[in-house]
Design an enzyme around this catalytic site. Structure first.
Site, PDB file in Angstrom:
ATOM      1  CB  CYS A 365       0.493  -1.143  -0.014  1.00 32.77           C
ATOM      2  SG  CYS A 365      -0.255  -0.067  -1.478  1.00 32.77           S
ATOM      3  CB  CYS A 368       2.442   0.400  -3.504  1.00 29.10           C
ATOM      4  SG  CYS A 368       1.379   1.124  -2.640  1.00 29.10           S
ATOM      5  CG  ASP A 369       4.543  -2.985  -2.449  1.00 34.86           C
ATOM      6  OD1 ASP A 369       4.881  -1.942  -3.019  1.00 34.86           O
ATOM      7  OD2 ASP A 369       4.417  -3.203  -1.349  1.00 34.86           O
TER       8      ASP A 369
END
Ligand code: NAP
Length: 549
Positions: A365, A368-369
């Site tokens: 992701c 997200c990361d």
């Protein structure tokens, strides 16, 4: 994009004003005050401190119940409460033990709002099933939840922890840690993906868990994956249960309720499915360019005008029959029909090191990361639309990214492929990863070029993987749905499966796997379900077979 329709923008302003009024009323009715204590470093005005003040100011305008006091880290209160990093926000320390390291920005504003409400309420609002498990906890739990502002999965997990901390303040303390503001703490825990939940320094959950699963993991101090409710769980009767809250499920919900069907949507993780983590969408009609999460928010608020959504609830079993039983971790639905819109999950490379270093530099992701890898060196694996879109996204946020593709031609649309070269993102062609290495976190990958038959190694901080999806068919297989050779749910042109009353839509059916086609499949399935409920084809089959006998 600007909305040129004055009627629409006026409507939106009115809706926003009504929402604000509703929030003010909610806060006014809360029985407790919500004192906030912000600790900062004198003379060190970083972006998180600034954002903290801004966010708190906005929330304080909602209610006089929210108060703020700001102290320097050198103040005696900081010592008393063991506050060592700036900014740290302590929430109502007289009643709960909840602190926020960093700032409640982006997606985390949702967590912050819910935290203020629950603290003001003085109750965790946990489900009965969760409460029963929580009550079994008889020794202290210190929870740490690592989050980031761009992670749509984080609020669900952080709110699970807030509920537990508010419900049992004597035993449960909580730190919500913004991984970008506190990279050193994240490093200590080798946390390189979000959300990650630790209790008493033991990892109890990677990703968002349904509330009951989180509480069980907290009680057992070990990651749990399933929670089966006790037999007296609430029973809900419906005409249609939609499993999955991506574009297919949300569209089906709108169509079904508009046809008059009592309908619910159940989604165990973030609503919107893969779209929620797609950085930019450029091919959904009506939007020349829109963030995936923004598109999801628009779809969800539209769907919510019609259909009840049970988010954070996982379906654990479906029993077919004239009345179909759908069992979740919280309740039991008795329904006439079920739509399987379960989507697909990330495909894995299945190379040594990938699983062990998941959340330790291996990520699926980028939204997200990605922010954790600013200024660091990563590779993006894959040659499709997702890999290229996400490589561009990482590049734009200042990550040093290279693409690795197993062939010499990309599968991604030409439009995207051209942007790769325009941004000087290099591609390692005909190359596969054979192993991901690293002790605590990713440090090196072993590569193999199958044109030159050469092996090599590359030092990297992260490996992002976007190599397509595998259909999410665990429940479908368990309930006896036939699958295609490629593993998708077998269905006819009207989205009917081999089991009467069970239908499919979206990526779990295979096909083009676009947002717009998923939405179309959801609409088609809902219309079939409406027609079938008036005129059940399975009853016709029974009548014919009786006549034939
Ligand atoms: P995809 O189109 O299936 O592409 C997967 C890529 O990963 C391919 O390039 C494939 O290589 C490579 N790959 C597969 N297995 C591999 C392995 N074991 N090792 C190394 N490489 C491997 O997947 P996607 O890019 O995730 O897209 C999925 C679907 O979503 C597509 O239909 C796409 O168009 C759609 N999508 C839509 C939108 C949108 O609607 N806006 C946005 C993003 C994606 P080969 O090329 O050699 O097979």
């Amino acid at each position: 994009m600007q909305d040129r329709n004055p009627a629409n923008s006026a409507e939106r302003e009115m809706a926003a004003e009504a929402y604000l009024q509703q929030l003010k009323t909610t806060f006014e009715q809360l029985p407790h005050d919500i004192p906030l204590y912000l600790f900062t470093s004198k003379g060190h005005e970083d972006v998180f401190t600034h954002a903290n003040r801004q966010t708190i100011r906005a929330f304080r305008e909602l209610s006089s119940k929210i108060t703020l006091r700001e102290y320097d880290l050198g103040h005696e209160l900081a010592q008393k409460w063991n506050v060592t990093s700036s900014p740290t926000l302590i929430i109502a320390p007289e009643r709960v033990s909840i602190r926020w390291l960093g700032a409640p920005l982006g997606e985390e504003a949702r967590t912050f709002l819910e935290t203020l409400i629950l603290v003001g309420l003085g109750q965790g609002n946990l489900s009965e099933q969760s409460l029963r498990v929580l009550k079994r906890i008889d020794s202290p739990r210190n929870i740490k939840i690592f989050v980031s502002p761009s992670c749509p999965y984080c609020p669900q997990q952080a709110i699970n922890a807030v509920k537990a901390a508010v419900e049992m303040p004597d035993l449960i303390s909580l730190e919500i840690i913004d991984i970008q503001s506190e990279p050193e703490i994240a490093n200590q825990y080798s946390a390189q993906s979000v959300p990650q939940a630790f209790a008493n320094d033991v990892l109890i959950g990677q990703g968002a868990q349904p509330e009951e699963v989180f509480v069980l993991s907290l009680q057992k101090l070990e990651t749990q994956t399933v929670f089966i409710p006790e037999s007296d769980a609430e029973v809900v009767e419906t005409d249609l249960v939609i499993v999955g809250g991506g574009p297919a499920g949300l569209t089906a919900g709108i169509y079904a309720v508009r046809s008059g069907l009592r309908t619910v949507i159940i989604e165990r993780e973030a609503l919107g499915g893969q779209v929620a983590t797609t950085p930019i969408v450029e091919n959904y009609p009506g939007f020349t360019q829109v963030g995936g999460k923004t598109l999801v928010d628009i779809m969800v608020s539209h769907a919510l005008q019609y259909v009840q959504i049970f988010q954070g609830e996982a379906v654990v079993d479906i029993e077919p029959g004239t009345v179909i039983t759908v069992l979740t971790n919280r309740r039991k639905f008795l329904t006439k029909t079920v739509l399987m819109a379960t989507g697909a999950s990330h495909r894995h490379l299945n190379v040594p090191g990938e699983h062990r270093l998941g959340g330790r530099g291996v990520s699926y992701c980028s939204t997200c990361d990605g922010p954790l890898f600013k200024g660091k060196k990563v590779v993006m694996v894959g040659g499709g639309n997702s890999a290229v879109t996400e490589a561009l996204y990482l590049h734009y946020m200042g990550v040093d990214v290279r693409l690795i593709h197993r062939r010499d031609k990309l599968r991604a649309q030409d439009f995207l492929a051209k942007q790769l070269s325009a941004n000087n993102i290099s591609v390692l062609w005909n190359t596969e990863i054979k192993e991901i290495k690293g002790k605590e976190r990713v440090s090196e990958i072993v590569l193999y070029n199958h044109k030159t038959n050469e092996s090599s190694t590359l030092q990297v901080d992260g490996v992002f993987i976007a190599i397509g999806y595998t259909p999410e068919v665990e429940l479908a297989s368990k309930l006896g749905l036939e699958l295609t050779e490629d593993g998708y749910i077998k269905h006819d042109g009207k989205h009917r499966t081999n089991v009467p009353g069970i239908y499919s839509a979206g990526d779990v059916e295979g096909g083009y796997k676009q947002i717009v086609t998923a939405a179309g499949q959801g609409a088609g399935a809902a219309m079939t379900i409406f027609e079938d409920l008036i005129n059940p084809y399975w009853m016709k089959d029974q009548a014919q077979s009786v006549v034939a006998d």
